[in-house]
Write an enzyme that holds these catalytic residues in place. Structure first.
Site, PDB file in Angstrom:
ATOM      1  N   HIS A  47     -11.479   2.131   5.343  1.00  9.52           N
ATOM      2  CA  HIS A  47     -11.944   1.408   4.169  1.00  9.52           C
ATOM      3  C   HIS A  47     -13.340   1.924   3.817  1.00  9.52           C
ATOM      4  O   HIS A  47     -14.191   2.070   4.702  1.00  9.52           O
ATOM      5  CB  HIS A  47     -11.987  -0.097   4.459  1.00  9.52           C
ATOM      6  N   ASN A  80      -8.507  12.844   2.791  1.00  5.19           N
ATOM      7  CA  ASN A  80      -8.455  12.509   4.226  1.00  5.19           C
ATOM      8  C   ASN A  80      -7.245  13.145   4.889  1.00  5.19           C
ATOM      9  O   ASN A  80      -7.353  13.677   6.004  1.00  5.19           O
ATOM     10  CB  ASN A  80      -8.459  10.991   4.411  1.00  5.19           C
ATOM     11  N   ASP A  99      -7.585  -5.795   4.976  1.00  6.85           N
ATOM     12  CA  ASP A  99      -8.931  -5.395   5.402  1.00  6.85           C
ATOM     13  C   ASP A  99      -9.568  -6.338   6.420  1.00  6.85           C
ATOM     14  O   ASP A  99     -10.793  -6.491   6.436  1.00  6.85           O
ATOM     15  CB  ASP A  99      -9.871  -5.288   4.180  1.00  6.85           C
ATOM     16  N   LEU A 155      -2.672   1.672  -0.567  1.00 12.22           N
ATOM     17  CA  LEU A 155      -3.214   0.435  -1.133  1.00 12.22           C
ATOM     18  C   LEU A 155      -2.285  -0.774  -1.046  1.00 12.22           C
ATOM     19  O   LEU A 155      -2.683  -1.877  -1.404  1.00 12.22           O
ATOM     20  CB  LEU A 155      -3.621   0.677  -2.597  1.00 12.22           C
ATOM     21  N   GLY A 172      -5.835  12.417  -1.403  1.00  5.34           N
ATOM     22  CA  GLY A 172      -5.385  13.047  -0.163  1.00  5.34           C
ATOM     23  C   GLY A 172      -6.434  13.866   0.564  1.00  5.34           C
ATOM     24  O   GLY A 172      -6.087  14.696   1.414  1.00  5.34           O
ATOM     25  N   ASN A 203      -6.364   1.856   9.352  1.00  7.18           N
ATOM     26  CA  ASN A 203      -6.737   2.075   7.958  1.00  7.18           C
ATOM     27  C   ASN A 203      -8.201   2.479   7.903  1.00  7.18           C
ATOM     28  O   ASN A 203      -8.997   2.118   8.772  1.00  7.18           O
ATOM     29  CB  ASN A 203      -6.543   0.770   7.172  1.00  7.18           C
TER      30      ASN A 203
HETATM   31  C1  GAR Z   1     -10.772   6.779   0.677  1.00  5.62           C
HETATM   32  O1  GAR Z   1     -12.124   6.748   0.280  1.00  5.62           O
HETATM   33  C2  GAR Z   1     -10.429   5.517   1.435  1.00  5.62           C
HETATM   34  O2  GAR Z   1     -11.508   5.014   2.169  1.00  5.62           O
HETATM   35  C3  GAR Z   1     -10.059   4.591   0.312  1.00  5.62           C
HETATM   36  O3  GAR Z   1      -9.324   5.391  -0.583  1.00  5.62           O
HETATM   37  C4  GAR Z   1      -9.862   6.705  -0.536  1.00  5.62           C
HETATM   38  C5  GAR Z   1      -8.702   7.693  -0.447  1.00  5.62           C
HETATM   39  O4  GAR Z   1      -9.184   8.991  -0.614  1.00  5.62           O
HETATM   40  N1  GAR Z   1      -9.266   3.503   0.804  1.00  5.62           N
HETATM   41  C6  GAR Z   1      -9.330   2.289   0.264  1.00  5.62           C
HETATM   42  O5  GAR Z   1     -10.042   2.018  -0.680  1.00  5.62           O
HETATM   43  C7  GAR Z   1      -8.452   1.256   0.964  1.00  5.62           C
HETATM   44  N2  GAR Z   1      -8.788  -0.065   0.551  1.00  5.62           N
HETATM   45  P1  GAR Z   1      -8.261  10.239  -0.292  1.00  5.62           P
HETATM   46  O6  GAR Z   1      -6.904   9.985  -0.933  1.00  5.62           O
HETATM   47  O7  GAR Z   1      -8.952  11.391  -0.938  1.00  5.62           O
HETATM   48  O8  GAR Z   1      -8.164  10.365   1.192  1.00  5.62           O
END
Ligand code: GAR
Length: 181
Positions: A96, A7, A137, A77, A5, A94
């Site tokens: 990535h 982001n 993606d 995901l 979390g 999204n």
């Molecule tokens: C982030 O790095 C995002 O880019 C990645 O998951 C992480 C979540 O971090 N997303 C993917 O890999 C999607 N395929 P967070 O929960 O700390 O925001």
């Protein structure tokens, strides 16, 4: 939302003093996600959802009834059902942690992406912010930002670089989509 979390936290703080932005809900599929704790501390309601319910017309209708300006996937995901994509055309985005179309698709998420990029000795990696379509993606790209890999790069050190890019670019891109597009 499935994970840490960071982001979510950054986006919520970025818009905290903007009266025109409200994070209505955090939708989360993982009861262990630290994002739930963050959402509670931020005062944002959490809507937990299981995989079966997520794919029902009722869930899509519930989301459609919220009449959202944007749905932001930040570490989410699961594949988004076609009905939800159709309810929100060009309104689901999204982030990535790689430069799509490389290192994308099923199985490429979180640290798995960074492990593969380092193992392949790529000179660059980065982030991709894109619209969500019905194939993992592969939706239209909105923004990419790059980092250089050092000779002694590890998946962990690369992850730290990528997180910095995400923190820098995701909130401002959301702002752009909401107000300047
Ligand atoms: C982030 O790095 C995002 O880019 C990645 O998951 C992480 C979540 O971090 N997303 C993917 O890999 C999607 N395929 P967070 O929960 O700390 O925001």
């Amino acid at each position: 939302m499935s994970g840490n979390g960071t982001n979510l936290q950054r986006i919520a703080e970025y818009f905290a003093n903007n009266p025109d932005v409200e994070i209505v809900n955090v939708v989360c599929n993982n009861p262990q996600a630290y994002a739930i704790e963050r959402a509670k501390n931020l005062g944002i309601p959490v809507r937990m959802v299981g995989k079966t319910e997520f794919n029902t017309p009722e869930f899509t209708q519930e989301m459609a009834d919220l009449n959202l300006d944007l749905i932001v996937l930040a570490g989410f995901l699961w594949k988004v059902p076609a009905s939800l994509i159709q309810a929100y055309p060009r309104k689901i985005v999204n982030i990535h942690p790689a430069l799509l179309p490389n290192y994308g698709g099923k199985g490429f998420y979180g640290e798995h992406v960074h492990e593969a990029v380092v193992a392949a000795k790529e000179p660059f990696s980065g982030i991709t912010i894109h619209y969500v379509n019905e194939v993992y993606d592969s939706g239209e790209i909105i923004l990419q930002a790059y980092v250089t890999l050092s000779e002694d790069e590890t998946p962990d050190s690369l992850a730290a670089k990528i997180h910095k890019l995400e923190q820098a670019y995701f909130p401002v891109t959301i702002q752009q989509l909401l107000f300047w597009s």
